[in-house]
Design a protein around this motif. Structure first.
Motif, mmCIF file in Angstrom:
data_model
loop_
_atom_site.group_PDB
_atom_site.id
_atom_site.type_symbol
_atom_site.label_atom_id
_atom_site.label_comp_id
_atom_site.label_asym_id
_atom_site.label_seq_id
_atom_site.Cartn_x
_atom_site.Cartn_y
_atom_site.Cartn_z
ATOM 1 N N ARG A 94 13.692 -35.121 -0.007
ATOM 2 C CA ARG A 94 12.633 -34.110 -0.064
ATOM 3 C C ARG A 94 12.532 -33.456 -1.449
ATOM 4 O O ARG A 94 11.436 -33.304 -1.991
ATOM 5 N N ASP A 95 13.654 -33.079 -2.031
ATOM 6 C CA ASP A 95 13.623 -32.423 -3.351
ATOM 7 C C ASP A 95 13.038 -33.336 -4.420
ATOM 8 O O ASP A 95 12.230 -32.907 -5.249
ATOM 9 N N GLU A 98 9.244 -33.783 -3.729
ATOM 10 C CA GLU A 98 8.504 -32.554 -4.044
ATOM 11 C C GLU A 98 8.392 -32.357 -5.553
ATOM 12 O O GLU A 98 7.345 -31.927 -6.053
ATOM 13 N N PRO A 102 4.193 -32.927 -5.755
ATOM 14 C CA PRO A 102 4.193 -31.659 -5.025
ATOM 15 C C PRO A 102 3.231 -31.654 -3.834
ATOM 16 O O PRO A 102 2.056 -32.002 -3.969
ATOM 17 N N GLY A 103 3.782 -31.301 -2.675
ATOM 18 C CA GLY A 103 2.969 -31.180 -1.468
ATOM 19 C C GLY A 103 2.698 -32.475 -0.726
ATOM 20 O O GLY A 103 2.191 -32.450 0.399
ATOM 21 N N ASP A 106 4.821 -32.925 2.720
ATOM 22 C CA ASP A 106 4.371 -31.960 3.725
ATOM 23 C C ASP A 106 2.961 -32.276 4.210
ATOM 24 O O ASP A 106 2.670 -32.162 5.405
#
Length: 122
Positions: A94-95, A98, A102-103, A106
């Motif tokens: 996830r890190d 992201e 970015p985004g 999600d």
């Protein structure tokens, strides 16, 4: 292609190659997430918010196909896999995702959840 190796498991001495953060490519991530089985794996990992053994996933495919799906996710940079004893543990990167996109994760997870609701499936 440079890759990173997680620490070797003390009990097995095995490790798996993963792409370095800087080598993760958007098209590889999108390809990995485009398959319904792989997307369900990612959704499960996101809900768990931690490592999960391969054995906890109930997938509608053979064991060899399951192995293939996890390999695609690992080689694309979506998941990190490490052996803990005899279990292969999986976690979302996830890190890394992201930081690079970015985004994206999600957004994909939200869209997948909405689609599942709309179509009446999980």
């Amino acid at each position: 292609m440079p890759t990173q190796r997680p620490p070797r498991s003390p009990s097995t001495g095995r490790s798996l190659e993963h792409p370095d953060r800087g080598l993760i490519r958007l098209e590889a991530v999108l390809h990995a997430l485009s398959d319904p089985v792989r997307l369900s794996i990612v959704r499960t990992l996101a809900e768990a918010e931690g490592e999960q053994a391969c054995s906890v996933f109930e997938l509608p495919v053979t064991k060899s196909t399951t192995t293939h799906h996890f390999r695609v996710l690992r080689e694309s940079g979506v998941v990190q896999q490490i052996y803990r004893g005899t279990a292969k543990m999986n976690a979302l990167r996830r890190d890394d995702l992201e930081a690079l996109f970015p985004g994206l994760l999600d957004s994909v997870l939200t869209a997948a959840a909405r689609q599942a609701e709309r179509l009446g499936g999980a």
